[in-house]
Motif scaffolding. Structure first.
Motif, PDB file in Angstrom:
ATOM      1  N   HIS A   1     145.333  19.833  88.632  1.00  0.00           N
ATOM      2  CA  HIS A   1     144.747  20.211  89.912  1.00  0.00           C
ATOM      3  C   HIS A   1     143.284  20.639  89.762  1.00  0.00           C
ATOM      4  O   HIS A   1     142.597  20.836  90.752  1.00  0.00           O
ATOM      5  N   GLN A   2     142.794  20.780  88.500  1.00  0.00           N
ATOM      6  CA  GLN A   2     141.430  21.253  88.317  1.00  0.00           C
ATOM      7  C   GLN A   2     140.425  20.110  88.352  1.00  0.00           C
ATOM      8  O   GLN A   2     139.266  20.312  88.646  1.00  0.00           O
ATOM      9  N   THR A   3     140.835  18.898  87.958  1.00  0.00           N
ATOM     10  CA  THR A   3     139.867  17.787  87.932  1.00  0.00           C
ATOM     11  C   THR A   3     140.596  16.475  88.115  1.00  0.00           C
ATOM     12  O   THR A   3     141.740  16.320  87.702  1.00  0.00           O
ATOM     13  N   GLU A   4     139.935  15.519  88.711  1.00  0.00           N
ATOM     14  CA  GLU A   4     140.466  14.182  88.890  1.00  0.00           C
ATOM     15  C   GLU A   4     140.006  13.261  87.786  1.00  0.00           C
ATOM     16  O   GLU A   4     140.457  12.141  87.669  1.00  0.00           O
ATOM     17  N   ALA A   5     139.073  13.743  86.933  1.00  0.00           N
ATOM     18  CA  ALA A   5     138.472  12.873  85.922  1.00  0.00           C
ATOM     19  C   ALA A   5     139.396  12.644  84.740  1.00  0.00           C
ATOM     20  O   ALA A   5     139.207  11.693  83.993  1.00  0.00           O
ATOM     21  N   HIS A   6     140.367  13.520  84.540  1.00  0.00           N
ATOM     22  CA  HIS A   6     141.248  13.381  83.393  1.00  0.00           C
ATOM     23  C   HIS A   6     142.179  12.193  83.567  1.00  0.00           C
ATOM     24  O   HIS A   6     142.891  12.081  84.559  1.00  0.00           O
ATOM     25  N   THR A   7     142.190  11.296  82.592  1.00  0.00           N
ATOM     26  CA  THR A   7     142.917  10.026  82.705  1.00  0.00           C
ATOM     27  C   THR A   7     144.202  10.003  81.905  1.00  0.00           C
ATOM     28  O   THR A   7     144.905   9.002  81.907  1.00  0.00           O
ATOM     29  N   HIS A   8     144.480  11.103  81.173  1.00  0.00           N
ATOM     30  CA  HIS A   8     145.682  11.146  80.351  1.00  0.00           C
ATOM     31  C   HIS A   8     146.530  12.373  80.732  1.00  0.00           C
ATOM     32  O   HIS A   8     146.002  13.346  81.295  1.00  0.00           O
ATOM     33  N   TYR A   9     147.829  12.281  80.426  1.00  0.00           N
ATOM     34  CA  TYR A   9     148.716  13.398  80.746  1.00  0.00           C
ATOM     35  C   TYR A   9     149.805  13.492  79.671  1.00  0.00           C
ATOM     36  O   TYR A   9     149.995  12.584  78.853  1.00  0.00           O
ATOM     37  N   CYS A  10     150.504  14.617  79.693  1.00  0.00           N
ATOM     38  CA  CYS A  10     151.595  14.842  78.724  1.00  0.00           C
ATOM     39  C   CYS A  10     152.904  14.334  79.325  1.00  0.00           C
ATOM     40  O   CYS A  10     153.303  14.784  80.405  1.00  0.00           O
ATOM     41  N   PRO A  11     153.588  13.415  78.660  1.00  0.00           N
ATOM     42  CA  PRO A  11     154.854  12.913  79.207  1.00  0.00           C
ATOM     43  C   PRO A  11     155.914  14.001  79.380  1.00  0.00           C
ATOM     44  O   PRO A  11     156.780  13.891  80.239  1.00  0.00           O
ATOM     45  N   MET A  12     155.827  15.033  78.539  1.00  0.00           N
ATOM     46  CA  MET A  12     156.817  16.106  78.636  1.00  0.00           C
ATOM     47  C   MET A  12     156.434  17.159  79.660  1.00  0.00           C
ATOM     48  O   MET A  12     157.302  17.804  80.244  1.00  0.00           O
ATOM     49  N   HIS A  13     155.147  17.349  79.846  1.00  0.00           N
ATOM     50  CA  HIS A  13     154.646  18.324  80.818  1.00  0.00           C
ATOM     51  C   HIS A  13     153.593  17.634  81.677  1.00  0.00           C
ATOM     52  O   HIS A  13     152.392  17.745  81.423  1.00  0.00           O
ATOM     53  N   PRO A  14     154.016  16.843  82.675  1.00  0.00           N
ATOM     54  CA  PRO A  14     153.101  16.015  83.467  1.00  0.00           C
ATOM     55  C   PRO A  14     151.973  16.801  84.131  1.00  0.00           C
ATOM     56  O   PRO A  14     150.928  16.224  84.447  1.00  0.00           O
ATOM     57  N   GLU A  15     152.160  18.087  84.337  1.00  0.00           N
ATOM     58  CA  GLU A  15     151.103  18.863  84.993  1.00  0.00           C
ATOM     59  C   GLU A  15     149.914  19.099  84.072  1.00  0.00           C
ATOM     60  O   GLU A  15     148.832  19.489  84.530  1.00  0.00           O
ATOM     61  N   GLU A  16     150.108  18.869  82.779  1.00  0.00           N
ATOM     62  CA  GLU A  16     149.031  19.051  81.804  1.00  0.00           C
ATOM     63  C   GLU A  16     148.322  17.725  81.597  1.00  0.00           C
ATOM     64  O   GLU A  16     148.932  16.744  81.183  1.00  0.00           O
ATOM     65  N   THR A  17     147.024  17.687  81.925  1.00  0.00           N
ATOM     66  CA  THR A  17     146.246  16.454  81.811  1.00  0.00           C
ATOM     67  C   THR A  17     145.043  16.685  80.913  1.00  0.00           C
ATOM     68  O   THR A  17     144.716  17.821  80.553  1.00  0.00           O
TER      69      THR A  17
END
Length: 340
Positions: free
Chosen positions: A28-44
């Protein structure tokens, strides 16, 4: 319980890295992050970053293998991992099962005859052994088998009083006090004539373990003729250290094994002696084993393992437990590539 059908995954993770070190922020802090954690999707984050919770490498958002887009029917709180990525991770599934947990107390002991199944055959009047049906230690007898015949003037007088109906001193009670059993008394009634050679019969099935007379021998009043032991059940007296006795109680499960034969037997604590051996600092704990075929021999040394406080509990491999900022947790496989 649903948890019995869950499947867990074991991962080999890189060390956890703080968010400040890998430059990650929440989605929710930035839209620029293009990757995420499969186990914790909220972490990008960006390519090359690790999840600050589990340390897992981030995967691209726009790859179908990890994106939640286009999966409107995904289970609540679940994330999707492509099978090829699962294989790359080296994931290994394991089912939740029930397992016995508790303290195992090891000890050693010795097989002993049960004193509850030992019978002494004595005579209560002086006399002579006329005939000896069992003449050696180790002879096996059945209940009601003839053991020996006995000549005793006092016993003959008691039988005579019984037959003529004398009530002086209660004749039938005198016969019992002199050692005649119910079978011998019934034979006396039937024949109507006293025995010159009174028969003595085996009170139970068993084996002769002590024989102190011979045919024709004289026996004094109160003399012991033989002892009969039933070996269909035997005792194991185990010496348990005092520090461990506190965890045992009657009916605590135990396993007995014989080192020489590798045979093992399941049993339970029958009795815990109230006093300890001050020299060995142990307490004798008694167990009972069935021995219908006589395989278990007295004076045999055995190993004993007690399952103290044993309870059946849900269990998973230790490697399946993950530790991170959320505490200790596991990953549930809910099928179709989804995990929670």
């Amino acid at each position: 319980m649903r948890i019995l059908f869950f499947t867990l995954f074991l991962f080999t993770f890189a060390p956890l890295v703080m968010a400040a070190e890998n430059g990650m922020t929440s989605s929710h802090q930035t839209e620029a992050h293009t990757h995420y954690c499969p186990m914790h999707p909220e972490e990008t984050g960006m390519e090359g970053n690790n999840c600050p919770i589990c340390g897992m490498h981030l995967v691209p958002k726009n790859e179908g293998n990890g994106s939640h887009e286009g999966h409107e029917n995904k289970p609540e709180g679940a994330f999707l991992i492509d099978p090829s990525y699962i294989q790359t991770l080296g994931v290994k599934p394991s089912s939740v099962t029930h397992h016995e947990f508790g303290r195992n107390i090891r000890s050693f002991g010795q097989i002993e005859p049960s004193t509850r199944l030992e019978y002494a055959v004595d005579v209560r009047t002086k006399g002579w052994i006329v005939d000896l049906a069992v003449d050696a230690v180790g002879d096996a007898v059945k209940k009601g088998d003839l053991l020996f015949t006995y000549y005793s003037p006092d016993l003959m007088n008691a039988q005579s009083d019984f037959l003529i109906g004398s009530r002086v001193g209660n004749a039938i009670q005198r016969l019992s006090l002199y050692g005649m059993d119910d079978k011998a008394i019934a034979e006396l009634k039937e024949r109507g004539k006293f025995f010159e050679e009174t028969p003595f019969y085996a009170p139970e099935d068993g084996t002769i373990t002590m024989l102190s007379v011979r045919k024709g021998g004289h026996v004094n009043e109160g003399g012991s003729v033989l002892k009969l032991q039933d070996f269909s059940k035997v005792w194991v007296n185990a010496d348990v250290p005092i520090r461990d006795v506190q965890f045992l109680e009657v009916k605590t499960p135990a396993k007995i094994s014989i080192p020489e034969t590798s045979a093992s037997y399941d049993t339970a604590v029958d009795f815990i002696h109230p006093v300890n051996d001050p020299q060995n600092r142990t307490v004798t704990v008694r167990l009972v084993l069935d021995n219908p075929d006589g395989t278990l021999k007295p004076d045999t040394y055995v190993d004993a393992v007690f399952s103290a406080d044993a309870q059946s509990r849900l269990a998973i491999p230790a490697e399946a437990v993950l530790y991170g900022g959320m505490g200790a947790y596991v990953i549930e496989d809910i099928g179709d590539g989804y995990f929670r």
